[in-house]
Design an enzyme around this catalytic site. Sequence first.
Site, PDB file in Angstrom:
ATOM      1  N   SER A 112      36.995  34.321  32.251  1.00  0.00           N
ATOM      2  CA  SER A 112      35.541  34.270  32.087  1.00  0.00           C
ATOM      3  C   SER A 112      35.079  35.399  31.188  1.00  0.00           C
ATOM      4  O   SER A 112      35.676  36.494  31.180  1.00  0.00           O
ATOM      5  CB  SER A 112      34.886  34.420  33.462  1.00  0.00           C
ATOM      6  OG  SER A 112      33.511  34.653  33.336  1.00  0.00           O
ATOM      7  N   LYS A 172      39.095  38.303  38.089  1.00  0.00           N
ATOM      8  CA  LYS A 172      39.526  37.615  36.855  1.00  0.00           C
ATOM      9  C   LYS A 172      40.342  38.563  35.982  1.00  0.00           C
ATOM     10  O   LYS A 172      41.386  38.182  35.417  1.00  0.00           O
ATOM     11  CB  LYS A 172      38.299  37.092  36.089  1.00  0.00           C
ATOM     12  CG  LYS A 172      37.628  35.891  36.748  1.00  0.00           C
ATOM     13  CD  LYS A 172      38.511  34.646  36.679  1.00  0.00           C
ATOM     14  CE  LYS A 172      37.940  33.479  37.439  1.00  0.00           C
ATOM     15  NZ  LYS A 172      38.864  32.361  37.590  1.00  0.00           N
ATOM     16  N   PHE A 204      42.338  26.081  37.526  1.00  0.00           N
ATOM     17  CA  PHE A 204      40.887  26.245  37.679  1.00  0.00           C
ATOM     18  C   PHE A 204      40.512  26.779  39.057  1.00  0.00           C
ATOM     19  O   PHE A 204      39.416  27.311  39.222  1.00  0.00           O
ATOM     20  CB  PHE A 204      40.180  24.879  37.547  1.00  0.00           C
ATOM     21  CG  PHE A 204      40.229  24.245  36.193  1.00  0.00           C
ATOM     22  CD1 PHE A 204      39.478  24.758  35.156  1.00  0.00           C
ATOM     23  CD2 PHE A 204      41.001  23.108  35.961  1.00  0.00           C
ATOM     24  CE1 PHE A 204      39.498  24.155  33.904  1.00  0.00           C
ATOM     25  CE2 PHE A 204      41.030  22.503  34.718  1.00  0.00           C
ATOM     26  CZ  PHE A 204      40.277  23.028  33.690  1.00  0.00           C
ATOM     27  N   TYR A 263      33.899  39.619  41.457  1.00  0.00           N
ATOM     28  CA  TYR A 263      34.386  38.392  40.803  1.00  0.00           C
ATOM     29  C   TYR A 263      35.070  38.740  39.478  1.00  0.00           C
ATOM     30  O   TYR A 263      36.197  38.298  39.203  1.00  0.00           O
ATOM     31  CB  TYR A 263      33.210  37.435  40.583  1.00  0.00           C
ATOM     32  CG  TYR A 263      33.520  36.272  39.660  1.00  0.00           C
ATOM     33  CD1 TYR A 263      34.456  35.311  40.001  1.00  0.00           C
ATOM     34  CD2 TYR A 263      32.866  36.147  38.428  1.00  0.00           C
ATOM     35  CE1 TYR A 263      34.740  34.257  39.149  1.00  0.00           C
ATOM     36  CE2 TYR A 263      33.136  35.086  37.571  1.00  0.00           C
ATOM     37  CZ  TYR A 263      34.085  34.143  37.933  1.00  0.00           C
ATOM     38  OH  TYR A 263      34.373  33.098  37.093  1.00  0.00           O
ATOM     39  N   ASN A 303      29.306  30.238  28.880  1.00  0.00           N
ATOM     40  CA  ASN A 303      28.468  29.643  29.947  1.00  0.00           C
ATOM     41  C   ASN A 303      28.576  28.119  29.920  1.00  0.00           C
ATOM     42  O   ASN A 303      27.830  27.456  29.194  1.00  0.00           O
ATOM     43  CB  ASN A 303      27.012  30.088  29.773  1.00  0.00           C
ATOM     44  CG  ASN A 303      26.827  31.566  30.090  1.00  0.00           C
ATOM     45  OD1 ASN A 303      27.382  32.416  29.420  1.00  0.00           O
ATOM     46  ND2 ASN A 303      26.067  31.870  31.121  1.00  0.00           N
TER      47      ASN A 303
HETATM   48  P1  NAD Z   1      33.992  24.758  40.825  1.00  0.00           P
HETATM   49  O1  NAD Z   1      33.612  25.553  42.023  1.00  0.00           O
HETATM   50  O2  NAD Z   1      33.207  23.568  40.491  1.00  0.00           O
HETATM   51  O3  NAD Z   1      35.524  24.359  40.886  1.00  0.00           O
HETATM   52  C1  NAD Z   1      36.502  25.153  41.527  1.00  0.00           C
HETATM   53  C2  NAD Z   1      37.455  24.211  42.253  1.00  0.00           C
HETATM   54  O4  NAD Z   1      38.478  24.972  42.886  1.00  0.00           O
HETATM   55  C3  NAD Z   1      36.755  23.405  43.352  1.00  0.00           C
HETATM   56  O5  NAD Z   1      37.107  22.055  43.255  1.00  0.00           O
HETATM   57  C4  NAD Z   1      37.256  24.053  44.632  1.00  0.00           C
HETATM   58  O6  NAD Z   1      37.254  23.152  45.723  1.00  0.00           O
HETATM   59  C5  NAD Z   1      38.653  24.494  44.223  1.00  0.00           C
HETATM   60  N1  NAD Z   1      39.173  25.592  45.029  1.00  0.00           N
HETATM   61  C6  NAD Z   1      38.572  26.770  45.324  1.00  0.00           C
HETATM   62  N2  NAD Z   1      39.372  27.516  46.091  1.00  0.00           N
HETATM   63  C7  NAD Z   1      40.502  26.799  46.299  1.00  0.00           C
HETATM   64  C8  NAD Z   1      41.710  27.055  47.001  1.00  0.00           C
HETATM   65  N3  NAD Z   1      41.908  28.201  47.666  1.00  0.00           N
HETATM   66  N4  NAD Z   1      42.663  26.110  46.987  1.00  0.00           N
HETATM   67  C9  NAD Z   1      42.485  24.940  46.312  1.00  0.00           C
HETATM   68  N5  NAD Z   1      41.373  24.653  45.631  1.00  0.00           N
HETATM   69  C10 NAD Z   1      40.392  25.582  45.629  1.00  0.00           C
HETATM   70  O7  NAD Z   1      33.972  25.808  39.595  1.00  0.00           O
HETATM   71  P2  NAD Z   1      34.093  25.532  38.034  1.00  0.00           P
HETATM   72  O8  NAD Z   1      32.799  25.875  37.421  1.00  0.00           O
HETATM   73  O9  NAD Z   1      34.708  24.236  37.749  1.00  0.00           O
HETATM   74  O10 NAD Z   1      35.100  26.728  37.648  1.00  0.00           O
HETATM   75  C11 NAD Z   1      36.488  26.520  37.468  1.00  0.00           C
HETATM   76  C12 NAD Z   1      37.131  27.832  37.091  1.00  0.00           C
HETATM   77  O11 NAD Z   1      36.507  28.341  35.916  1.00  0.00           O
HETATM   78  C13 NAD Z   1      36.991  28.934  38.148  1.00  0.00           C
HETATM   79  O12 NAD Z   1      38.204  29.641  38.205  1.00  0.00           O
HETATM   80  C14 NAD Z   1      35.884  29.809  37.612  1.00  0.00           C
HETATM   81  O13 NAD Z   1      35.997  31.142  38.047  1.00  0.00           O
HETATM   82  C15 NAD Z   1      36.091  29.681  36.118  1.00  0.00           C
HETATM   83  N6  NAD Z   1      34.870  29.922  35.334  1.00  0.00           N
HETATM   84  C16 NAD Z   1      33.755  29.172  35.585  1.00  0.00           C
HETATM   85  C17 NAD Z   1      32.585  29.428  34.866  1.00  0.00           C
HETATM   86  C18 NAD Z   1      31.329  28.646  35.136  1.00  0.00           C
HETATM   87  O14 NAD Z   1      30.234  29.134  34.811  1.00  0.00           O
HETATM   88  N7  NAD Z   1      31.378  27.446  35.701  1.00  0.00           N
HETATM   89  C19 NAD Z   1      32.578  30.433  33.878  1.00  0.00           C
HETATM   90  C20 NAD Z   1      33.741  31.150  33.639  1.00  0.00           C
HETATM   91  C21 NAD Z   1      34.895  30.890  34.367  1.00  0.00           C
HETATM   92  C1  UD1 Z   2      26.606  34.662  35.496  1.00  0.00           C
HETATM   93  C2  UD1 Z   2      27.405  35.772  36.119  1.00  0.00           C
HETATM   94  C3  UD1 Z   2      28.731  35.880  35.379  1.00  0.00           C
HETATM   95  C4  UD1 Z   2      29.468  34.536  35.437  1.00  0.00           C
HETATM   96  C5  UD1 Z   2      28.555  33.440  34.850  1.00  0.00           C
HETATM   97  C6  UD1 Z   2      29.168  32.078  34.916  1.00  0.00           C
HETATM   98  C7  UD1 Z   2      25.832  37.401  37.051  1.00  0.00           C
HETATM   99  C8  UD1 Z   2      25.251  38.760  36.892  1.00  0.00           C
HETATM  100  N1  UD1 Z   2      26.666  37.032  36.051  1.00  0.00           N
HETATM  101  O1  UD1 Z   2      26.457  34.955  34.154  1.00  0.00           O
HETATM  102  O2  UD1 Z   2      29.535  36.875  35.961  1.00  0.00           O
HETATM  103  O3  UD1 Z   2      30.659  34.605  34.680  1.00  0.00           O
HETATM  104  O4  UD1 Z   2      27.317  33.438  35.589  1.00  0.00           O
HETATM  105  O5  UD1 Z   2      29.356  31.678  36.233  1.00  0.00           O
HETATM  106  O6  UD1 Z   2      25.610  36.715  38.027  1.00  0.00           O
HETATM  107  N2  UD1 Z   2      18.533  33.393  34.762  1.00  0.00           N
HETATM  108  C9  UD1 Z   2      17.207  33.322  35.120  1.00  0.00           C
HETATM  109  N3  UD1 Z   2      16.880  32.699  36.289  1.00  0.00           N
HETATM  110  C10 UD1 Z   2      17.823  32.133  37.107  1.00  0.00           C
HETATM  111  C11 UD1 Z   2      19.183  32.197  36.730  1.00  0.00           C
HETATM  112  C12 UD1 Z   2      19.494  32.857  35.561  1.00  0.00           C
HETATM  113  O7  UD1 Z   2      16.326  33.823  34.407  1.00  0.00           O
HETATM  114  O8  UD1 Z   2      17.470  31.582  38.163  1.00  0.00           O
HETATM  115  C13 UD1 Z   2      18.881  34.044  33.477  1.00  0.00           C
HETATM  116  C14 UD1 Z   2      19.836  35.220  33.597  1.00  0.00           C
HETATM  117  O9  UD1 Z   2      19.125  36.419  33.765  1.00  0.00           O
HETATM  118  C15 UD1 Z   2      20.570  35.149  32.248  1.00  0.00           C
HETATM  119  C16 UD1 Z   2      20.602  33.650  31.929  1.00  0.00           C
HETATM  120  O10 UD1 Z   2      19.558  33.068  32.716  1.00  0.00           O
HETATM  121  O11 UD1 Z   2      19.821  35.789  31.241  1.00  0.00           O
HETATM  122  C17 UD1 Z   2      21.922  32.987  32.292  1.00  0.00           C
HETATM  123  O12 UD1 Z   2      22.226  33.287  33.649  1.00  0.00           O
HETATM  124  P1  UD1 Z   2      23.482  32.602  34.398  1.00  0.00           P
HETATM  125  O13 UD1 Z   2      23.438  31.154  34.178  1.00  0.00           O
HETATM  126  O14 UD1 Z   2      23.475  33.111  35.804  1.00  0.00           O
HETATM  127  O15 UD1 Z   2      24.747  33.143  33.619  1.00  0.00           O
HETATM  128  P2  UD1 Z   2      25.208  34.636  33.285  1.00  0.00           P
HETATM  129  O16 UD1 Z   2      24.176  35.629  33.613  1.00  0.00           O
HETATM  130  O17 UD1 Z   2      25.706  34.642  31.886  1.00  0.00           O
END
Ligand code: NAD
Ligand code: UD1
Length: 350
Positions: A131, A159, A87, A155, A185
């Site tokens: 993602s 990925k 993660f 970003y 999401n």
């Molecule tokens: P998060 O920021 O809550 O968790 C990431 C964790 O990684 C944190 O605990 C952070 O301290 C740790 N970390 C970051 N850099 C590090 C490093 N260099 N060494 C050791 N630890 C490190 O994020 P999350 O939402 O839990 O996301 C987890 C994974 O899922 C990420 O790779 C993210 O890109 C991916 N992801 C998240 C979402 C989302 O919307 N939350 C969507 C798609 C993919």
């Molecule tokens: C965003 C990222 C995407 C990432 C994902 C999960 C961008 C352009 N895309 O996606 O790369 O994988 O988060 O981390 O940043 N919205 C509002 N007001 C806000 C925030 C969001 O209207 O303050 C709207 C956005 O326009 C969108 C929806 O809410 O239509 C969801 O937004 P968000 O939660 O940021 O997710 P993604 O856009 O799907």
Amino acid sequence: MAQVLITGGAGFIGSHTCLVLLQAGHRLVVLDSFVTSNPASLRRVLELAGGVASERLTVIEGDLRQPSSLDRAFSAMAGRCDAVIHFAGLKAVAQSVHQPLLYWDVNVGGSTQLLSAMARNGCHTLVFSSSATVYGFPETIPIQETAPVLPINPYGHTKAAVERMLADLATSETHWRIARLRYFNPVGAHPSGQIGENPLGPPDNLFPYVSQVAVGRIARLQIYGDDWPTADGTGIRDYIHVMDLAEGHLAALEVLWNEQPQLLTLNLGSGIGHSVLEVVRAFEAASGRTVPYGVAPRRAGDAARSVADPSEAERRLGWRTRRDLETMCLDGWAWQSSHPDGFSSQASNP
Ligand code: NAD
Ligand code: UD1
């Protein structure tokens, strides 16, 4: 009982997945630098897992990019690592535009270090957090895994690069077992409200933003455009409850162990799209609070719609989402209302 290394296990998705894996009886080593998380999340995980779970969780503070940190983590597994769930990484799209080298270093460089350490330690089973961002502007909805990978920001590029690296590895060294999971999401929280999303600073994403408006920490939401080609004019996304996502990781591990596929690439989403306004109304209903909002211009890089086709994940993993938008909002509110300032909330620290 398997031994699993969880990088980034203190974060939002990692902490919920640690809980699910502990409850399934596994032994975990978490490697985390806490750069975007708080170690309190793992203390809460242990409380929720109860009993003797603390004997099955070791936490190593360290950076993924340092081989010495990785070696400490593998040493804590005493020579037997059955799998890694990776993660750890940075995920803020806007920050990635301003600091692309940091994102390539942590997300790609860190993954390279991890894969090398896995090879050194004889572990070849990996679940990687990818993602839906890799699809960029999707041409077809719902999105299948065969859709083009065309990310549109640094970003997303990192990925996609790690996904590519993993495919190359699986092709050249056929003993690797790898799942690339493309999350849509992730939102919500554990229903106890004891762990949840804890963004540092103002949230980038809709759900934590709406939660913080509802709890009174932010005055109002800005909706990024109400002129999208959708029924109510606001953007549509596929929201997935973080507990469904956590259970998807357990399902993926079991398939990697039992069926030994070389490379799985799966969407983890619900297949159901909700508009921004639907999320706002559902959150208001769940919280009993009003979420004031205004309409701002469209955000650069946004698509009108992003919805998964989750049928391949269901077919390969025997997994599907079970929790609806109302549950996501109720559980998200249980966390936000009891922790208005996240893990630093005074009243709720253990
Ligand atoms: P998060 O920021 O809550 O968790 C990431 C964790 O990684 C944190 O605990 C952070 O301290 C740790 N970390 C970051 N850099 C590090 C490093 N260099 N060494 C050791 N630890 C490190 O994020 P999350 O939402 O839990 O996301 C987890 C994974 O899922 C990420 O790779 C993210 O890109 C991916 N992801 C998240 C979402 C989302 O919307 N939350 C969507 C798609 C993919
Ligand atoms: C965003 C990222 C995407 C990432 C994902 C999960 C961008 C352009 N895309 O996606 O790369 O994988 O988060 O981390 O940043 N919205 C509002 N007001 C806000 C925030 C969001 O209207 O303050 C709207 C956005 O326009 C969108 C929806 O809410 O239509 C969801 O937004 P968000 O939660 O940021 O997710 P993604 O856009 O799907």
